[in-house]
Design an enzyme around this catalytic site. Structure first.
Site, PDB file in Angstrom:
ATOM      1  CE  LYS A 106      -8.994  34.423   2.523  1.00  0.00           C
ATOM      2  NZ  LYS A 106      -7.861  33.916   1.726  1.00  0.00           N
TER       3      LYS A 106
HETATM    4  N1  GLU Z   1      -8.546  32.176  -1.356  1.00  0.00           N
HETATM    5  C1  GLU Z   1      -7.349  31.835  -2.041  1.00  0.00           C
HETATM    6  C2  GLU Z   1      -6.134  32.154  -1.185  1.00  0.00           C
HETATM    7  O1  GLU Z   1      -6.220  32.204   0.007  1.00  0.00           O
HETATM    8  C3  GLU Z   1      -7.294  32.417  -3.449  1.00  0.00           C
HETATM    9  C4  GLU Z   1      -7.260  33.898  -3.536  1.00  0.00           C
HETATM   10  C5  GLU Z   1      -7.410  34.438  -4.954  1.00  0.00           C
HETATM   11  O2  GLU Z   1      -7.366  33.667  -5.903  1.00  0.00           O
HETATM   12  O3  GLU Z   1      -7.573  35.637  -5.060  1.00  0.00           O
HETATM   13  O4  GLU Z   1      -5.038  32.292  -1.670  1.00  0.00           O
END
Ligand code: GLU
Length: 420
Positions: A106
């Site tokens: 993240k």
């Molecule tokens: N931010 C989204 C999540 O928390 C998508 C992550 C992604 O598609 O890599 O799942």
């Protein structure tokens, strides 16, 4: 503002609970207790008035035993290291739960994107990408949208990354990010994927509980990409949105809010506040509203003991990451409220991110129907795994979901060991 707990320690607590339930080896639990890499960058950006401002950005790479690091980038003024660490770990479990060949990561920048012009947002995004440099890559770490970012943000990341690699490699680099616009190589169905996935889980829950969605009521906290699409899709199934709220305020209409008109209002004004056919309510009244289904689709740690006691729903379907603190979940479960956990419920996004990445890798473009069909099949299959595992081992859904993911990670580690 209420004092918030620490998301990382909550995720750790959930990890330990699941580890105990499935007898996870100490070695694997030790490895998973901290992210592999914590990258913090500071970068200057020229503002529209020509002044310079220094920004703090993060990219936390939690684990990559099952595949490249994967996870969104968040723009929010409350971004902290522990928040991003918690969210990165959740991505590791999320990918593993669904058997998507990805790890977890993240990123985030600590600032309020609403206070910046489009050109400032572009420069902030490009400088952040540049500062991350080769810490991201199409086979190494693949960002995506999250709170405060969108398809346009991803296109800027892609374009910046493409332009710093060799000339001949440029087009192969598209898949360094997912959640792009269609023109930049994004996938059909990616924008609606998370909301659609939330509704697939609710549909499965309703089938198991013999609950009729047609004519039922629901409330949604957050009307961004996840909350808005989930609400629109659920309304299509005959459910009625009776209360909604976002960073500015909460509104209700017991007769039901028109999700499409509300979305237009939000697009025009930036918030649900002031929507004509509704009455403003307090946050407390919002949580106490009469609704069968509650979808937290805003930020983490919103449902504490207080909210858990107020909620009148039959099920909480977590569209957001980490919205429920463990003490609140216990209260809900004791009260007979089902809690469908984030790593299952909001995983439609990363699932279709994976489809986007595959399309880019193969130079293909899949039809919307194909993407939607695949998403539905995978969401329902995984939902079934979690439900059956929970029943077999007498676990709550969250512990079961974590345990399934952990099992896959443990198998990979036990086969590979650690180098050297
Ligand atoms: N931010 C989204 C999540 O928390 C998508 C992550 C992604 O598609 O890599 O799942």
């Amino acid at each position: 503002m209420q004092a918030k707990g620490n998301l990382y320690s909550i995720v750790q607590h959930q990890l330990e609970k699941a580890a105990k339930a499935v007898n996870l080896s100490r070695e694997v639990a030790t490895i998973l207790s901290q992210p592999k890499n914590e990258i913090i960058v500071h970068f200057p950006v020229r503002m529209d008035d020509n002044s310079y401002r220094l920004f703090k950005g993060y990219r936390i790479q939690h684990n990559n035993i099952l595949g490249p690091y994967k996870g969104g980038i968040r723009y929010h003024e409350d971004v902290t290291l522990d928040e991003v660490k918690g969210l990165a770990a959740a991505m590791t479990w999320k990918s593993a739960l669904h058997d998507i060949p990805y790890g977890g990561a993240k990123g985030g920048i600590k600032f309020n994107p609403r206070l910046h012009s489009k050109s400032e947002l572009e420069r902030i995004t490009r400088r952040y990408t540049h500062a991350l440099g080769s810490n991201i890559g199409p086979e190494f770490d693949i960002p995506a949208p999250d709170v405060g970012t969108n398809a346009q943000t991803m296109v800027w990341v892609m374009d910046t990354y493409m332009n710093v690699v060799g000339f001949h490699e440029k087009n192969a680099m598209r898949r360094v990010v997912t959640g792009k616009t269609i023109a930049a190589g994004g996938s059909y169905g990616r924008d609606t994927a998370t909301g659609q996935g939330v509704v697939h889980c609710i549909t499965e829950w309703a089938r198991d509980r013999r609950f009729n969605l047609n004519g039922c009521s629901f409330a949604v906290q957050g009307f961004g990409n996840v909350g808005m699409h989930a609400a629109k899709i659920l309304a299509k199934l005959g459910a009625s949105l009776v209360a909604v709220g976002d960073y500015k305020g909460y509104i209700t209409n017991p007769e039901g809010l028109n999700t499409h008109k509300l979305a237009e209002h939000v697009a025009a004004t930036g918030s649900v506040e002031g929507y004509k056919h509704s009455k403003p309510i307090t946050r407390e009244e919002f949580f106490a509203v009469e609704a069968d289904i509650f979808i937290p689709a805003a930020l983490e740690l919103e449902i504490t003991e207080k909210e858990a006691k107020l909620l009148k729903c039959k099920v909480v379907a977590e569209g957001a990451n980490g919205p429920t603190i463990p003490e609140a979940e216990e209260i809900l479960l004791d009260r007979g409220v089902d809690v469908l956990p984030d790593i299952l419920v909001n995983s439609g996004g990363v699932m279709v991110s994976y489809y986007e990445w595959l399309q880019n890798k193969r130079s293909e473009r899949w039809e919307l129907e194909e993407v939607e069909e695949k998403l539905e099949k995978r969401m329902k299959r995984t939902y079934g795994h979690v439900r059956d595992f929970a029943a077999e081992r007498k676990l709550d859904f969250r512990t079961a979901a974590y345990a399934i993911g952990l099992g896959r990670i443990e198998t990979a580690y036990s086969e590979r060991g650690i180098f050297p």
